[in-house]
Design a protein around this motif. Sequence first.
Motif, PDB file in Angstrom:
ATOM      1  N   ALA A   1       0.841  -1.206   0.000  1.00 38.83           N
ATOM      2  CA  ALA A   1       0.000   0.000   0.000  1.00 38.83           C
ATOM      3  C   ALA A   1       0.875   1.255   0.000  1.00 38.83           C
ATOM      4  CB  ALA A   1      -0.945  -0.002   1.200  1.00 38.83           C
ATOM      5  N   THR A   2       1.965   1.234   0.752  1.00 36.99           N
ATOM      6  CA  THR A   2       2.885   2.376   0.767  1.00 36.99           C
ATOM      7  C   THR A   2       3.527   2.550  -0.608  1.00 36.99           C
ATOM      8  OG1 THR A   2       3.311   2.087   3.129  1.00 36.99           O
ATOM      9  CG2 THR A   2       4.932   3.355   1.880  1.00 36.99           C
ATOM     10  N   ALA A   3       3.969   1.452  -1.213  1.00 38.98           N
ATOM     11  CA  ALA A   3       4.523   1.528  -2.573  1.00 38.98           C
ATOM     12  C   ALA A   3       3.470   2.062  -3.530  1.00 38.98           C
ATOM     13  CB  ALA A   3       5.017   0.152  -3.020  1.00 38.98           C
ATOM     14  N   GLY A   4       2.224   1.638  -3.343  1.00 40.24           N
ATOM     15  CA  GLY A   4       1.122   2.112  -4.184  1.00 40.24           C
ATOM     16  C   GLY A   4       0.889   3.602  -4.053  1.00 40.24           C
ATOM     17  N   GLU A   5       1.085   4.142  -2.865  1.00 38.90           N
ATOM     18  CA  GLU A   5       0.938   5.593  -2.674  1.00 38.90           C
ATOM     19  C   GLU A   5       1.989   6.350  -3.487  1.00 38.90           C
ATOM     20  OE1 GLU A   5       1.108   6.232   1.564  1.00 38.90           O
ATOM     21  OE2 GLU A   5      -0.692   5.011   1.897  1.00 38.90           O
ATOM     22  N   PHE A   6       3.218   5.846  -3.487  1.00 36.20           N
ATOM     23  CA  PHE A   6       4.258   6.483  -4.305  1.00 36.20           C
ATOM     24  C   PHE A   6       3.941   6.324  -5.790  1.00 36.20           C
ATOM     25  CE2 PHE A   6       6.791   6.216  -0.370  1.00 36.20           C
ATOM     26  CZ  PHE A   6       7.301   7.513  -0.342  1.00 36.20           C
ATOM     27  N   LYS A   7       3.459   5.141  -6.186  1.00 32.11           N
ATOM     28  CA  LYS A   7       3.066   4.927  -7.588  1.00 32.11           C
ATOM     29  C   LYS A   7       1.973   5.915  -7.986  1.00 32.11           C
ATOM     30  CE  LYS A   7      -0.160   2.421  -8.682  1.00 32.11           C
ATOM     31  NZ  LYS A   7      -1.166   1.407  -8.648  1.00 32.11           N
ATOM     32  N   ASP A   8       0.971   6.096  -7.118  1.00 33.00           N
ATOM     33  CA  ASP A   8      -0.118   7.023  -7.415  1.00 33.00           C
ATOM     34  C   ASP A   8       0.383   8.448  -7.575  1.00 33.00           C
ATOM     35  OD1 ASP A   8      -1.847   4.858  -7.320  1.00 33.00           O
ATOM     36  OD2 ASP A   8      -2.610   5.329  -5.309  1.00 33.00           O
ATOM     37  N   GLU A   9       1.349   8.831  -6.761  1.00 35.38           N
ATOM     38  CA  GLU A   9       1.957  10.172  -6.905  1.00 35.38           C
ATOM     39  C   GLU A   9       2.679  10.285  -8.242  1.00 35.38           C
ATOM     40  OE1 GLU A   9       2.015  13.212  -5.272  1.00 35.38           O
ATOM     41  OE2 GLU A   9       0.323  12.262  -4.257  1.00 35.38           O
ATOM     42  N   ALA A  10       3.369   9.228  -8.647  1.00 37.18           N
ATOM     43  CA  ALA A  10       4.046   9.225  -9.949  1.00 37.18           C
ATOM     44  C   ALA A  10       3.029   9.380 -11.075  1.00 37.18           C
ATOM     45  CB  ALA A  10       4.847   7.932 -10.127  1.00 37.18           C
ATOM     46  N   LEU A  11       1.908   8.676 -10.961  1.00 38.34           N
ATOM     47  CA  LEU A  11       0.858   8.766 -11.983  1.00 38.34           C
ATOM     48  C   LEU A  11       0.253  10.166 -12.023  1.00 38.34           C
ATOM     49  CD1 LEU A  11      -0.954   5.343 -11.433  1.00 38.34           C
ATOM     50  CD2 LEU A  11       0.729   5.928 -13.203  1.00 38.34           C
ATOM     51  N   ARG A  12       0.045  10.769 -10.850  1.00 40.75           N
ATOM     52  CA  ARG A  12      -0.491  12.143 -10.805  1.00 40.75           C
ATOM     53  C   ARG A  12       0.464  13.126 -11.472  1.00 40.75           C
ATOM     54  NH1 ARG A  12      -3.150  10.313  -6.370  1.00 40.75           N
ATOM     55  NH2 ARG A  12      -1.543  10.618  -4.807  1.00 40.75           N
ATOM     56  N   ALA A  13       1.752  12.914 -11.284  1.00 39.38           N
ATOM     57  CA  ALA A  13       2.726  13.807 -11.912  1.00 39.38           C
ATOM     58  C   ALA A  13       2.609  13.754 -13.433  1.00 39.38           C
ATOM     59  CB  ALA A  13       4.140  13.433 -11.468  1.00 39.38           C
ATOM     60  N   LEU A  14       2.320  12.576 -13.958  1.00 40.09           N
ATOM     61  CA  LEU A  14       2.216  12.427 -15.413  1.00 40.09           C
ATOM     62  C   LEU A  14       0.969  13.081 -15.987  1.00 40.09           C
ATOM     63  CD1 LEU A  14       3.444   8.758 -15.926  1.00 40.09           C
ATOM     64  CD2 LEU A  14       4.718  10.892 -16.284  1.00 40.09           C
ATOM     65  N   GLU A  15      -0.018  13.380 -15.151  1.00 45.66           N
ATOM     66  CA  GLU A  15      -1.231  14.041 -15.633  1.00 45.66           C
ATOM     67  C   GLU A  15      -0.922  15.416 -16.230  1.00 45.66           C
ATOM     68  OE1 GLU A  15      -3.875  14.096 -12.271  1.00 45.66           O
ATOM     69  OE2 GLU A  15      -4.253  11.936 -12.400  1.00 45.66           O
ATOM     70  N   ARG A  16       0.198  15.992 -15.860  1.00 42.68           N
ATOM     71  CA  ARG A  16       0.584  17.317 -16.379  1.00 42.68           C
ATOM     72  C   ARG A  16       1.234  17.242 -17.755  1.00 42.68           C
ATOM     73  NH1 ARG A  16       3.930  19.582 -11.328  1.00 42.68           N
ATOM     74  NH2 ARG A  16       4.541  17.420 -11.201  1.00 42.68           N
ATOM     75  N   LEU A  17       1.395  16.038 -18.276  1.00 42.61           N
ATOM     76  CA  LEU A  17       2.022  15.856 -19.583  1.00 42.61           C
ATOM     77  C   LEU A  17       0.972  15.536 -20.632  1.00 42.61           C
ATOM     78  CD1 LEU A  17       5.058  13.611 -18.543  1.00 42.61           C
ATOM     79  CD2 LEU A  17       5.009  16.096 -18.798  1.00 42.61           C
TER      80      LEU A  17
END
Length: 189
Positions: free
Chosen positions: A152-168
Amino acid sequence: RRFSETIMELSSGELMETFLAFNWNHGYEQYKERIYNKTASLFRTAAESGAVLSGVSEEQVGALTSYGYNLGMAFQIVDDILDFQGTEEEIGKPVGHDLLQGVLTLPALLLLERYPEDNPIISLCRGEEPELNSKRAVEMVQNSSIIAESYATAGEFKDEALRALERLPDTRERRSLLEMAFYVTERRH
Protein backbone atom coordinates in the motif's frame (compact mmCIF):
# COMPACT_ATOMS: atom_id res chain seq x y z
CA ARG A 1 25.01 19.68 -11.52
CA ARG A 2 22.26 17.09 -11.14
CA PHE A 3 24.66 14.25 -11.95
CA SER A 4 27.07 15.47 -9.25
CA GLU A 5 24.22 15.69 -6.74
CA THR A 6 23.17 12.15 -7.61
CA ILE A 7 26.68 10.81 -6.99
CA MET A 8 26.64 12.54 -3.59
CA GLU A 9 23.19 11.13 -2.82
CA LEU A 10 24.22 7.60 -3.79
CA SER A 11 27.30 7.82 -1.59
CA SER A 12 25.24 9.23 1.26
CA GLY A 13 22.72 6.40 0.92
CA GLU A 14 25.42 3.75 1.02
CA LEU A 15 26.99 5.37 4.07
CA MET A 16 23.61 5.60 5.80
CA GLU A 17 23.00 1.93 5.13
CA THR A 18 26.40 1.05 6.57
CA PHE A 19 26.07 3.24 9.66
CA LEU A 20 22.48 2.18 10.36
CA ALA A 21 23.17 -1.55 9.90
CA PHE A 22 21.93 -3.58 12.85
CA ASN A 23 20.43 -0.44 14.43
CA TRP A 24 16.77 -1.02 15.19
CA ASN A 25 16.32 2.49 16.63
CA HIS A 26 15.60 4.35 13.41
CA GLY A 27 12.29 4.93 11.75
CA TYR A 28 10.38 5.50 8.58
CA GLU A 29 11.77 8.97 7.82
CA GLN A 30 15.38 7.73 7.89
CA TYR A 31 14.33 4.75 5.79
CA LYS A 32 12.75 7.06 3.18
CA GLU A 33 15.86 9.24 3.10
CA ARG A 34 18.09 6.17 2.67
CA ILE A 35 16.06 4.63 -0.15
CA TYR A 36 15.79 7.99 -1.89
CA ASN A 37 19.56 8.38 -1.77
CA LYS A 38 20.36 4.78 -2.71
CA THR A 39 17.76 4.21 -5.42
CA ALA A 40 15.14 6.86 -6.11
CA SER A 41 17.74 9.56 -6.80
CA LEU A 42 18.79 7.56 -9.88
CA PHE A 43 15.20 7.36 -11.13
CA ARG A 44 14.70 11.06 -10.44
CA THR A 45 17.90 12.00 -12.27
CA ALA A 46 17.04 9.84 -15.28
CA ALA A 47 13.58 11.37 -15.60
CA GLU A 48 14.70 14.93 -14.89
CA SER A 49 17.74 14.76 -17.20
CA GLY A 50 15.69 13.37 -20.06
CA ALA A 51 13.22 16.21 -19.65
CA VAL A 52 15.90 18.91 -19.46
CA LEU A 53 17.85 17.56 -22.41
CA SER A 54 14.71 17.35 -24.55
CA GLY A 55 13.96 21.03 -23.93
CA VAL A 56 10.46 20.69 -22.47
CA SER A 57 8.85 23.36 -20.29
CA GLU A 58 9.75 23.86 -16.63
CA GLU A 59 6.35 22.45 -15.67
CA GLN A 60 7.06 19.27 -17.61
CA VAL A 61 10.56 19.02 -16.11
CA GLY A 62 8.95 19.29 -12.67
CA ALA A 63 6.37 16.64 -13.56
CA LEU A 64 9.01 14.20 -14.74
CA THR A 65 11.23 14.93 -11.74
CA SER A 66 8.32 14.09 -9.43
CA TYR A 67 7.52 11.02 -11.49
CA GLY A 68 11.12 9.75 -11.24
CA TYR A 69 11.31 10.36 -7.49
CA ASN A 70 8.03 8.57 -6.76
CA LEU A 71 8.69 5.72 -9.18
CA GLY A 72 12.10 5.13 -7.57
CA MET A 73 10.62 5.11 -4.08
CA ALA A 74 7.93 2.62 -5.14
CA PHE A 75 10.53 0.45 -6.88
CA GLN A 76 12.75 0.22 -3.79
CA ILE A 77 9.87 -0.50 -1.43
CA VAL A 78 8.73 -3.36 -3.66
CA ASP A 79 12.31 -4.61 -3.81
CA ASP A 80 12.36 -4.56 0.00
CA ILE A 81 9.06 -6.45 0.16
CA LEU A 82 10.41 -9.13 -2.16
CA ASP A 83 13.25 -9.75 0.31
CA PHE A 84 10.53 -11.09 2.63
CA GLN A 85 8.08 -12.48 0.11
CA GLY A 86 9.97 -13.70 -2.93
CA THR A 87 11.88 -16.89 -3.52
CA GLU A 88 15.63 -17.14 -3.98
CA GLU A 89 15.04 -17.94 -7.68
CA GLU A 90 12.87 -14.83 -8.13
CA ILE A 91 15.02 -12.29 -6.32
CA GLY A 92 18.47 -13.76 -6.94
CA LYS A 93 19.41 -13.89 -3.25
CA PRO A 94 18.17 -15.77 -0.19
CA VAL A 95 14.90 -14.56 1.34
CA GLY A 96 15.73 -12.31 4.30
CA HIS A 97 19.18 -11.46 2.91
CA ASP A 98 18.89 -7.73 3.67
CA LEU A 99 17.81 -8.50 7.21
CA LEU A 100 20.79 -10.80 7.75
CA GLN A 101 23.00 -7.93 6.61
CA GLY A 102 21.41 -5.67 9.22
CA VAL A 103 19.53 -3.61 6.63
CA LEU A 104 16.13 -2.69 8.04
CA THR A 105 13.58 -2.19 5.29
CA LEU A 106 9.95 -1.12 5.48
CA PRO A 107 8.58 -4.58 6.36
CA ALA A 108 11.20 -4.91 9.11
CA LEU A 109 10.41 -1.44 10.47
CA LEU A 110 6.70 -2.27 10.52
CA LEU A 111 7.42 -5.52 12.37
CA LEU A 112 9.46 -3.59 14.94
CA GLU A 113 6.65 -1.08 15.35
CA ARG A 114 4.01 -3.77 15.72
CA TYR A 115 5.98 -5.97 18.14
CA PRO A 116 8.28 -3.76 20.22
CA GLU A 117 8.82 -6.55 22.78
CA ASP A 118 10.31 -9.96 22.04
CA ASN A 119 11.07 -9.02 18.44
CA PRO A 120 13.39 -11.32 16.45
CA ILE A 121 14.84 -8.32 14.61
CA ILE A 122 16.16 -6.85 17.86
CA SER A 123 17.69 -10.21 18.75
CA LEU A 124 19.23 -10.48 15.27
CA CYS A 125 20.66 -6.95 15.55
CA ARG A 126 22.23 -7.93 18.88
CA GLY A 127 23.93 -10.84 17.12
CA GLU A 128 21.78 -13.48 18.79
CA GLU A 129 21.21 -16.48 16.50
CA PRO A 130 21.02 -14.45 13.27
CA GLU A 131 19.79 -17.27 11.02
CA LEU A 132 17.04 -18.35 13.40
CA ASN A 133 15.89 -14.81 14.17
CA SER A 134 15.96 -13.83 10.50
CA LYS A 135 13.79 -16.84 9.64
CA ARG A 136 11.43 -16.01 12.51
CA ALA A 137 11.16 -12.36 11.40
CA VAL A 138 10.42 -13.39 7.80
CA GLU A 139 7.70 -15.77 9.00
CA MET A 140 6.17 -13.11 11.26
CA VAL A 141 6.07 -10.63 8.37
CA GLN A 142 4.60 -13.23 6.01
CA ASN A 143 1.91 -14.19 8.54
CA SER A 144 0.74 -10.64 9.15
CA SER A 145 -0.69 -7.73 7.20
CA ILE A 146 2.78 -6.13 6.88
CA ILE A 147 3.30 -7.21 3.25
CA ALA A 148 -0.06 -5.69 2.27
CA GLU A 149 0.71 -2.50 4.20
CA SER A 150 4.10 -2.23 2.52
CA TYR A 151 2.52 -2.71 -0.91
CA ALA A 152 0.00 0.00 0.00
CA THR A 153 2.89 2.38 0.77
CA ALA A 154 4.52 1.53 -2.57
CA GLY A 155 1.12 2.11 -4.18
CA GLU A 156 0.94 5.59 -2.67
CA PHE A 157 4.26 6.48 -4.30
CA LYS A 158 3.07 4.93 -7.59
CA ASP A 159 -0.12 7.02 -7.42
CA GLU A 160 1.96 10.17 -6.91
CA ALA A 161 4.05 9.22 -9.95
CA LEU A 162 0.86 8.77 -11.98
CA ARG A 163 -0.49 12.14 -10.80
CA ALA A 164 2.73 13.81 -11.91
CA LEU A 165 2.22 12.43 -15.41
CA GLU A 166 -1.23 14.04 -15.63
CA ARG A 167 0.58 17.32 -16.38
CA LEU A 168 2.02 15.86 -19.58
CA PRO A 169 0.29 15.54 -22.95
CA ASP A 170 -1.24 12.17 -23.86
CA THR A 171 1.49 10.63 -25.98
CA ARG A 172 2.89 7.16 -26.59
CA GLU A 173 5.84 8.04 -24.33
CA ARG A 174 3.57 9.12 -21.49
CA ARG A 175 1.58 5.90 -21.78
CA SER A 176 4.86 4.00 -21.61
CA LEU A 177 5.75 5.79 -18.36
CA LEU A 178 2.29 4.96 -16.99
CA GLU A 179 2.81 1.27 -17.78
CA MET A 180 6.22 1.34 -16.11
CA ALA A 181 4.69 2.69 -12.89
CA PHE A 182 2.24 -0.21 -12.79
CA TYR A 183 4.97 -2.73 -13.62
CA VAL A 184 7.17 -1.48 -10.78
CA THR A 185 4.52 -2.16 -8.14
CA GLU A 186 3.34 -5.47 -9.61
CA ARG A 187 6.67 -7.13 -10.36
CA ARG A 188 7.84 -10.28 -8.62
CA HIS A 189 11.62 -9.88 -9.16
